[in-house]
Motif scaffolding. Sequence first.
Motif, PDB file in Angstrom:
ATOM      1  N   ASP A 113     -78.578   3.429 -11.771  1.00 49.26           N
ATOM      2  CA  ASP A 113     -77.672   3.423 -10.609  1.00 49.26           C
ATOM      3  C   ASP A 113     -76.700   4.601 -10.612  1.00 49.26           C
ATOM      4  O   ASP A 113     -76.321   5.097  -9.545  1.00 49.26           O
ATOM      5  N   ILE A 116     -78.473   7.538  -9.123  1.00 49.74           N
ATOM      6  CA  ILE A 116     -78.558   7.340  -7.671  1.00 49.74           C
ATOM      7  C   ILE A 116     -77.222   7.678  -7.010  1.00 49.74           C
ATOM      8  O   ILE A 116     -77.173   8.395  -6.002  1.00 49.74           O
ATOM      9  N   ALA A 117     -76.125   7.185  -7.594  1.00 50.67           N
ATOM     10  CA  ALA A 117     -74.792   7.438  -7.026  1.00 50.67           C
ATOM     11  C   ALA A 117     -74.427   8.925  -7.075  1.00 50.67           C
ATOM     12  O   ALA A 117     -73.929   9.472  -6.084  1.00 50.67           O
ATOM     13  N   LEU A 118     -74.693   9.575  -8.193  1.00 49.94           N
ATOM     14  CA  LEU A 118     -74.321  10.990  -8.342  1.00 49.94           C
ATOM     15  C   LEU A 118     -75.083  11.895  -7.382  1.00 49.94           C
ATOM     16  O   LEU A 118     -74.572  12.930  -6.966  1.00 49.94           O
ATOM     17  N   THR A 119     -76.306  11.509  -7.039  1.00 45.67           N
ATOM     18  CA  THR A 119     -77.136  12.330  -6.143  1.00 45.67           C
ATOM     19  C   THR A 119     -77.170  11.773  -4.723  1.00 45.67           C
ATOM     20  O   THR A 119     -77.929  12.263  -3.899  1.00 45.67           O
ATOM     21  N   GLN A 120     -76.383  10.766  -4.454  1.00 44.71           N
ATOM     22  CA  GLN A 120     -76.367  10.078  -3.156  1.00 44.71           C
ATOM     23  C   GLN A 120     -77.781   9.663  -2.744  1.00 44.71           C
ATOM     24  O   GLN A 120     -78.179   9.790  -1.587  1.00 44.71           O
ATOM     25  N   GLY A 121     -78.541   9.189  -3.735  1.00 38.55           N
ATOM     26  CA  GLY A 121     -79.879   8.669  -3.486  1.00 38.55           C
ATOM     27  C   GLY A 121     -80.958   9.727  -3.331  1.00 38.55           C
ATOM     28  O   GLY A 121     -82.111   9.396  -3.081  1.00 38.55           O
ATOM     29  N   LYS A 122     -80.602  10.984  -3.476  1.00 40.92           N
ATOM     30  CA  LYS A 122     -81.587  12.074  -3.328  1.00 40.92           C
ATOM     31  C   LYS A 122     -82.068  12.500  -4.711  1.00 40.92           C
ATOM     32  O   LYS A 122     -81.765  13.599  -5.187  1.00 40.92           O
ATOM     33  N   GLN A 136     -64.541  14.471  -9.421  1.00 44.99           N
ATOM     34  CA  GLN A 136     -65.067  14.478  -8.060  1.00 44.99           C
ATOM     35  C   GLN A 136     -66.258  15.437  -8.024  1.00 44.99           C
ATOM     36  O   GLN A 136     -66.213  16.509  -8.623  1.00 44.99           O
TER      37      GLN A 136
END
Length: 180
Positions: A113, A116-122, A136
């Motif tokens: 997860d 997923i969060a760090l890449t905004q799902g990409k 940030q």
Amino acid sequence: MNLKSTQIAKAITLLVIALFSFNVQAQEIKWLSFEDAIEKSKENPRKIIIDLYTDWCKWCKVMDKNTFAHPVIAKYINENYYAVKFNAESTEPVSFQGHNFENQNRGSRSPHDLAIALTQGKLSYPTYVFMDEKQQIIHVQPGYIKPKQFEPMITYIERELYREQKPFDKFVENFESNIE
């Protein structure tokens, strides 16, 4: 000692000196866990670079061998960033900014997860996530990058030229590389 023995001794001595010199110049990136990098950055603020990789990713291994192992890259990262190597399919839970992240085991090659969060799902591998001193996200960059192209990127981000809205391509045009 005869002449041949003396020549062999000199050759061995030169070889030992050459190997020692190479090891002194060789530098490896000091990889940290995600949590350790966050804690260190709180104590001594510094940008963070996260290498999101998987064990099966060919280009992740090429990046390790060619780019992250390059002495200029390793030295610059060690001096200016906290470096994290994060297996994007890890099963270890991670706490960050009040959230608990884990791998939901969504089948084979299940992503963590946090990845997923760090890449905004990409998700793609390898991917590099750059964070500022306040954790940030500054920039997310997917794909294999050769050392000569990676050097201006890590320099541009570390110098915070993005804040000045100086275009990266203009920066690269005038960038003086330390890589031959």
